[in-house]
Design a protein around this motif. Structure first.
Motif, PDB file in Angstrom:
ATOM      1  N   GLU A 147      12.305   3.635   4.171  1.00 51.98           N
ATOM      2  CA  GLU A 147      12.822   4.430   5.285  1.00 51.98           C
ATOM      3  C   GLU A 147      12.954   5.900   4.884  1.00 51.98           C
ATOM      4  OE1 GLU A 147      16.845   4.641   8.088  1.00 51.98           O
ATOM      5  OE2 GLU A 147      16.394   2.796   7.002  1.00 51.98           O
ATOM      6  N   TRP A 148      13.442   6.136   3.682  1.00 47.37           N
ATOM      7  CA  TRP A 148      13.593   7.499   3.169  1.00 47.37           C
ATOM      8  C   TRP A 148      12.234   8.171   3.024  1.00 47.37           C
ATOM      9  CZ3 TRP A 148      12.105   9.335  -1.828  1.00 47.37           C
ATOM     10  CH2 TRP A 148      12.561  10.620  -2.146  1.00 47.37           C
ATOM     11  N   MET A 149      11.248   7.430   2.516  1.00 49.25           N
ATOM     12  CA  MET A 149       9.915   7.991   2.332  1.00 49.25           C
ATOM     13  C   MET A 149       9.275   8.325   3.678  1.00 49.25           C
ATOM     14  SD  MET A 149       8.771   8.399  -0.819  1.00 49.25           S
ATOM     15  CE  MET A 149       6.983   8.311  -0.631  1.00 49.25           C
ATOM     16  N   ARG A 150       9.440   7.463   4.643  1.00 51.67           N
ATOM     17  CA  ARG A 150       8.848   7.679   5.963  1.00 51.67           C
ATOM     18  C   ARG A 150       9.485   8.856   6.687  1.00 51.67           C
ATOM     19  NH1 ARG A 150       8.351   1.278   7.722  1.00 51.67           N
ATOM     20  NH2 ARG A 150       6.184   0.955   6.958  1.00 51.67           N
ATOM     21  N   SER A 151      10.726   9.149   6.353  1.00 51.99           N
ATOM     22  CA  SER A 151      11.421  10.246   7.038  1.00 51.99           C
ATOM     23  C   SER A 151      11.119  11.609   6.420  1.00 51.99           C
ATOM     24  CB  SER A 151      12.936   9.999   6.988  1.00 51.99           C
ATOM     25  OG  SER A 151      13.421  10.111   5.663  1.00 51.99           O
ATOM     26  N   SER A 197       0.854  -1.194   0.000  1.00 52.41           N
ATOM     27  CA  SER A 197       0.000   0.000   0.000  1.00 52.41           C
ATOM     28  C   SER A 197       0.890   1.243   0.000  1.00 52.41           C
ATOM     29  CB  SER A 197      -0.916   0.001   1.224  1.00 52.41           C
ATOM     30  OG  SER A 197      -0.176  -0.038   2.428  1.00 52.41           O
ATOM     31  N   PHE A 198       0.490   2.206  -0.809  1.00 50.10           N
ATOM     32  CA  PHE A 198       1.307   3.405  -1.009  1.00 50.10           C
ATOM     33  C   PHE A 198       0.421   4.640  -0.880  1.00 50.10           C
ATOM     34  CE2 PHE A 198       3.529   6.633  -3.445  1.00 50.10           C
ATOM     35  CZ  PHE A 198       4.868   6.397  -3.155  1.00 50.10           C
ATOM     36  N   PRO A 199       0.840   5.678  -0.149  1.00 50.65           N
ATOM     37  CA  PRO A 199       2.193   5.908   0.388  1.00 50.65           C
ATOM     38  C   PRO A 199       2.351   5.591   1.872  1.00 50.65           C
ATOM     39  CG  PRO A 199       0.995   7.957   0.364  1.00 50.65           C
ATOM     40  CD  PRO A 199       0.037   6.912  -0.134  1.00 50.65           C
ATOM     41  N   ASP A 200       1.396   4.881   2.492  1.00 45.12           N
ATOM     42  CA  ASP A 200       1.515   4.638   3.943  1.00 45.12           C
ATOM     43  C   ASP A 200       2.392   3.423   4.270  1.00 45.12           C
ATOM     44  OD1 ASP A 200      -0.506   2.137   4.555  1.00 45.12           O
ATOM     45  OD2 ASP A 200      -1.175   3.363   2.866  1.00 45.12           O
ATOM     46  N   PHE A 201       2.612   2.531   3.291  1.00 44.46           N
ATOM     47  CA  PHE A 201       3.448   1.336   3.493  1.00 44.46           C
ATOM     48  C   PHE A 201       2.968   0.490   4.676  1.00 44.46           C
ATOM     49  CE2 PHE A 201       6.211   4.846   1.999  1.00 44.46           C
ATOM     50  CZ  PHE A 201       6.475   4.374   0.721  1.00 44.46           C
ATOM     51  N   GLY A 202       1.648   0.511   4.910  1.00 40.45           N
ATOM     52  CA  GLY A 202       1.101  -0.172   6.085  1.00 40.45           C
ATOM     53  C   GLY A 202       1.390  -1.658   6.143  1.00 40.45           C
ATOM     54  N   ASN A 203       1.510  -2.302   4.989  1.00 36.12           N
ATOM     55  CA  ASN A 203       1.752  -3.751   4.983  1.00 36.12           C
ATOM     56  C   ASN A 203       3.183  -4.108   4.580  1.00 36.12           C
ATOM     57  OD1 ASN A 203       1.376  -2.859   2.349  1.00 36.12           O
ATOM     58  ND2 ASN A 203       0.407  -4.761   1.651  1.00 36.12           N
ATOM     59  N   TYR A 204       4.074  -3.100   4.650  1.00 35.84           N
ATOM     60  CA  TYR A 204       5.475  -3.387   4.304  1.00 35.84           C
ATOM     61  C   TYR A 204       6.205  -3.933   5.525  1.00 35.84           C
ATOM     62  CZ  TYR A 204      10.164  -2.966   2.371  1.00 35.84           C
ATOM     63  OH  TYR A 204      11.428  -3.241   1.911  1.00 35.84           O
ATOM     64  N   ASP A 205       6.825  -5.086   5.368  1.00 34.16           N
ATOM     65  CA  ASP A 205       7.574  -5.721   6.448  1.00 34.16           C
ATOM     66  C   ASP A 205       9.016  -5.889   5.997  1.00 34.16           C
ATOM     67  OD1 ASP A 205       8.647  -7.196   8.481  1.00 34.16           O
ATOM     68  OD2 ASP A 205       7.106  -8.770   8.462  1.00 34.16           O
ATOM     69  N   ALA A 206       9.904  -5.115   6.612  1.00 39.41           N
ATOM     70  CA  ALA A 206      11.325  -5.158   6.239  1.00 39.41           C
ATOM     71  C   ALA A 206      11.973  -6.491   6.571  1.00 39.41           C
ATOM     72  CB  ALA A 206      12.074  -4.025   6.929  1.00 39.41           C
ATOM     73  N   GLU A 207      11.302  -7.287   7.423  1.00 45.39           N
ATOM     74  CA  GLU A 207      11.852  -8.591   7.787  1.00 45.39           C
ATOM     75  C   GLU A 207      11.665  -9.620   6.670  1.00 45.39           C
ATOM     76  OE1 GLU A 207      13.622  -9.094  10.585  1.00 45.39           O
ATOM     77  OE2 GLU A 207      13.326  -6.937  10.882  1.00 45.39           O
ATOM     78  N   LEU A 208      10.760  -9.321   5.750  1.00 41.96           N
ATOM     79  CA  LEU A 208      10.551 -10.230   4.624  1.00 41.96           C
ATOM     80  C   LEU A 208      11.663 -10.046   3.592  1.00 41.96           C
ATOM     81  CD1 LEU A 208       6.668  -9.938   4.206  1.00 41.96           C
ATOM     82  CD2 LEU A 208       7.988 -11.665   5.452  1.00 41.96           C
ATOM     83  N   ALA A 209      11.642 -10.907   2.584  1.00 41.87           N
ATOM     84  CA  ALA A 209      12.762 -10.932   1.629  1.00 41.87           C
ATOM     85  C   ALA A 209      12.652  -9.858   0.550  1.00 41.87           C
ATOM     86  CB  ALA A 209      12.840 -12.311   0.980  1.00 41.87           C
TER      87      ALA A 209
END
Length: 227
Positions: free
Chosen positions: A222-226, A200-212
């Protein structure tokens, strides 16, 4: 007296059958030749005499006749349909394959087929294949496996910009300001396609950095969230 059996020659039906098969074979050959006659004539009008291959100059001539720019995504779509192996070049075999698949044999018919080709490429089952092909098509050097950042930005805008405008605009902006990556490989390229389709964009609600995910996408999020 018993009559001596006489040896019979081939029956008329057998002879007729063999003749029919030969005629059919010859007819098939003529049909195949006729099928490519106009396609080949058109090909040779763009091919270079010395090599017999359509080179970048020939492709620019083709684009001019199609009334599209040589950077138009439809030329890349045409290359995809032909399964062209070398960027900026079309062989006769590739040309025939593409024209036969599009069911065209003249320039005018090709013009009219381009809108349907665009629709075909946009189908999800084809679009991922086209997206992958676009990267491979830009690998112009032997054993090349990566593409420089600026070329990637241009390619993203060309093949994905109309499908996922906000994601592509933001990612291209990130790629141009970051300094960690000078090139992009196929894994990163395909990772961004999956990212656009799944996250989901631009909130990245379902983005999990632990996944591959490729690390470059972790950095992008990280850049977008900052911001």
């Amino acid at each position: 007296m018993r009559r001596t059996p006489t040896k019979k020659g081939p029956s008329n039906s057998t002879s007729s059958s063999n003749s029919s098969a030969i005629d059919q074979f010859r007819s098939g050959g003529r049909t195949a030749t006729k099928e490519f006659e106009f396609i080949d004539q058109l090909y040779h009008s763009y091919a270079k005499n010395s090599s017999g291959i359509i080179d970048p100059e020939g492709i620019e001539h083709l684009c001019s006749d199609l009334e599209i720019d040589h950077t138009d995504v439809r030329i890349l779509m045409l290359a995809w349909k032909m399964q062209s192996e070398k960027q900026g070049y079309f062989t006769l075999e590739e040309w025939r394959r593409g024209f036969k698949a599009l069911r065209v044999d003249t320039l005018n018919k090709l013009k009219k087929a381009l809108p349907d080709l665009e629709k075909e490429v946009q189908r999800p089952s084809n679009h991922v294949n086209f997206y992958s092909y676009a990267f491979q098509y830009c690998l112009t050097e032997e054993k090349q496996k990566t593409i420089d950042i600026e070329s990637i930005c241009q390619l993203l805008e060309l093949v994905l910009g109309s499908v996922f405008p906000p994601q592509v605009d933001s990612f291209v902006q990130y790629l141009r300001i970051q300094s960690d990556y000078k090139v992009i490989n196929m894994d990163q390229w395909m990772g961004f396609y999956r990212f656009c389709n799944e996250i989901s964009f631009p909130d990245f609600g379902n983005y999990d950095a632990e996944l591959a995910w490729p690390l470059i996408l972790d950095n992008f999020v990280e850049w977008m969230r900052s911001k």
